[in-house]
Write a protein that holds these residues in place. Sequence first.
Motif, PDB file in Angstrom:
ATOM      1  N   SER A   9       0.856  -1.190   0.000  1.00  0.00           N
ATOM      2  CA  SER A   9       0.000   0.000   0.000  1.00  0.00           C
ATOM      3  C   SER A   9       0.885   1.231   0.000  1.00  0.00           C
ATOM      4  CB  SER A   9      -0.909   0.018   1.237  1.00  0.00           C
ATOM      5  OG  SER A   9      -1.860   1.054   1.142  1.00  0.00           O
ATOM      6  N   GLY A  71     -12.306  -2.282  -5.240  1.00  0.00           N
ATOM      7  CA  GLY A  71     -10.861  -2.479  -5.309  1.00  0.00           C
ATOM      8  C   GLY A  71     -10.508  -3.291  -6.529  1.00  0.00           C
ATOM      9  N   ALA A  72      -9.225  -3.608  -6.672  1.00  0.00           N
ATOM     10  CA  ALA A  72      -8.792  -4.349  -7.852  1.00  0.00           C
ATOM     11  C   ALA A  72      -9.291  -5.785  -7.852  1.00  0.00           C
ATOM     12  CB  ALA A  72      -7.272  -4.325  -7.952  1.00  0.00           C
ATOM     13  N   THR A  73      -9.426  -6.387  -6.674  1.00  0.00           N
ATOM     14  CA  THR A  73      -9.903  -7.776  -6.630  1.00  0.00           C
ATOM     15  C   THR A  73     -11.295  -7.885  -7.235  1.00  0.00           C
ATOM     16  OG1 THR A  73      -8.556  -8.330  -4.694  1.00  0.00           O
ATOM     17  CG2 THR A  73     -10.492  -9.701  -5.112  1.00  0.00           C
ATOM     18  N   ASP A 165      -3.871  -6.693 -15.182  1.00  0.00           N
ATOM     19  CA  ASP A 165      -3.832  -6.199 -13.804  1.00  0.00           C
ATOM     20  C   ASP A 165      -2.721  -5.154 -13.765  1.00  0.00           C
ATOM     21  OD1 ASP A 165      -3.111  -5.726 -11.171  1.00  0.00           O
ATOM     22  OD2 ASP A 165      -2.948  -7.836 -10.606  1.00  0.00           O
ATOM     23  N   VAL A 167      -2.362  -2.857 -11.356  1.00  0.00           N
ATOM     24  CA  VAL A 167      -2.383  -2.297 -10.004  1.00  0.00           C
ATOM     25  C   VAL A 167      -1.039  -1.673  -9.639  1.00  0.00           C
ATOM     26  CG1 VAL A 167      -2.488  -2.939  -7.568  1.00  0.00           C
ATOM     27  CG2 VAL A 167      -4.241  -3.749  -9.145  1.00  0.00           C
ATOM     28  N   SER A 185      -6.153  -0.142  -8.552  1.00  0.00           N
ATOM     29  CA  SER A 185      -6.574   0.044  -7.161  1.00  0.00           C
ATOM     30  C   SER A 185      -6.048   1.376  -6.656  1.00  0.00           C
ATOM     31  CB  SER A 185      -6.029  -1.096  -6.290  1.00  0.00           C
ATOM     32  OG  SER A 185      -6.440  -0.961  -4.951  1.00  0.00           O
ATOM     33  N   HIS A 187      -5.376   2.559  -3.655  1.00  0.00           N
ATOM     34  CA  HIS A 187      -4.379   2.642  -2.576  1.00  0.00           C
ATOM     35  C   HIS A 187      -2.982   2.208  -2.996  1.00  0.00           C
ATOM     36  CE1 HIS A 187      -3.811  -1.575  -0.948  1.00  0.00           C
ATOM     37  NE2 HIS A 187      -4.885  -1.768  -1.710  1.00  0.00           N
ATOM     38  N   LYS A 188      -2.833   1.809  -4.263  1.00  0.00           N
ATOM     39  CA  LYS A 188      -1.490   1.519  -4.782  1.00  0.00           C
ATOM     40  C   LYS A 188      -0.919   2.711  -5.548  1.00  0.00           C
ATOM     41  CE  LYS A 188      -1.857  -2.578  -3.058  1.00  0.00           C
ATOM     42  NZ  LYS A 188      -1.566  -3.862  -3.675  1.00  0.00           N
ATOM     43  N   LYS A 193      -7.924   3.383   0.463  1.00  0.00           N
ATOM     44  CA  LYS A 193      -8.328   1.983   0.351  1.00  0.00           C
ATOM     45  C   LYS A 193      -9.841   1.904   0.205  1.00  0.00           C
ATOM     46  CE  LYS A 193      -4.473   0.529   3.233  1.00  0.00           C
ATOM     47  NZ  LYS A 193      -3.980   1.922   3.360  1.00  0.00           N
ATOM     48  N   GLY A 196     -11.447   0.912  -6.282  1.00  0.00           N
ATOM     49  CA  GLY A 196     -10.613   0.605  -7.440  1.00  0.00           C
ATOM     50  C   GLY A 196     -11.440   0.854  -8.683  1.00  0.00           C
TER      51      GLY A 196
END
Length: 360
Positions: A9, A71-73, A165, A167, A185, A187-188, A193, A196
């Motif tokens: 993060s 988020g990315a997930t 991906d 991210v 995402s 927070h990257k 957080k 994404g």
Amino acid sequence: MIYLDYQASTPLAPEARTAMLPWLAGPDAPGFANPHSPHRWGRAAAAAVEVARAQVAGLFPAGGRVIFTSGATEALNLAIIGSGRKRLAVSAIEHAAVLDTARFVDPDVALLPVDGEGLVDPAVAVPQGTGLVAVMQVNNEIGTVQPVDALAARAQAAGALFLCDAVQGAGKIAVPQGADMIAVSAHKLYGPKGIGALWVRDGIDLQPLIHGGGQEGGLRSGTLSPALCAGFGAAAALCTSLGASDAQHVEKLWNLARGLFEGWMLNGSAEARWRGNLNVRLAGLDVSRVLSECRSVAFSAGSACASGSGRPSHVLRALGLSDRDSKTAIRLGFGRYTGEQELEQAAAAILAAARSQGVW
């Protein structure tokens, strides 16, 4: 505490925090309103969401749309499952958010191998009948940068969609131009957080995973947070404006870190790499002891998502390392807010811990 875990993060940019605050206001201000409500305060919140969407869209190629997710997930799940493609091929060093989702859809998913430098061959064979290929732009453990545009062209020539991906690369290096879908995402890239996005090229149809209210063009039902959107947008815009200076700063830190850890083995390519990631190993090193003794330094032995599992890194094993060697690696991540003196102090602590084991 010296923070060197930027792959897990990034710190929240002050500018992103400032952008969020009006949308965290109490009952006497419009910030708390639902952006999907038709009244004036709701419309103001909706306008903030759309400003943020345009800022985030600046990270991507033209000719696509941005779908906000948690988020990315979630973004990767939406891309993989929502595409409806049943035969998949992914690189052997993908994040678990891709690997596990791909195995859920296709238990016989094809794994595209990497070489000893952690790179997929741009001429890799795409199995016949593959409907979707996923290769990450920058690996979260070793920082290698994949030839994603060449791989996208290869996948599309085989009749497959290409998912990236991004991210670890978004806001830091050039965005993939050939992908059909790109996940990021906040927070990257110095944002908050909990948010994404999935970028989807025009003409690509997806089916929603979450049903209910039809938000996000019918692809992601649920009330959006104007605060998270605003923070994400501000962070994305900042990456665009500070991209050159961030890269110069990271390059300087990379050269410093390489000198400080001279004699340690680098995992992954030294050239095709995001320089904010230093993943190195030392024969015989007990990484758990190093982590325990360096309480004033935040760094890791691999992916934060797999920390504590005790399993050797699937990324390092894919490079050809033994389980024993894989367990002697540490990962240092640095970026915009890392100081040179901090890096030197952290390295001194880590090297002292290694010397106390008699392996350095």
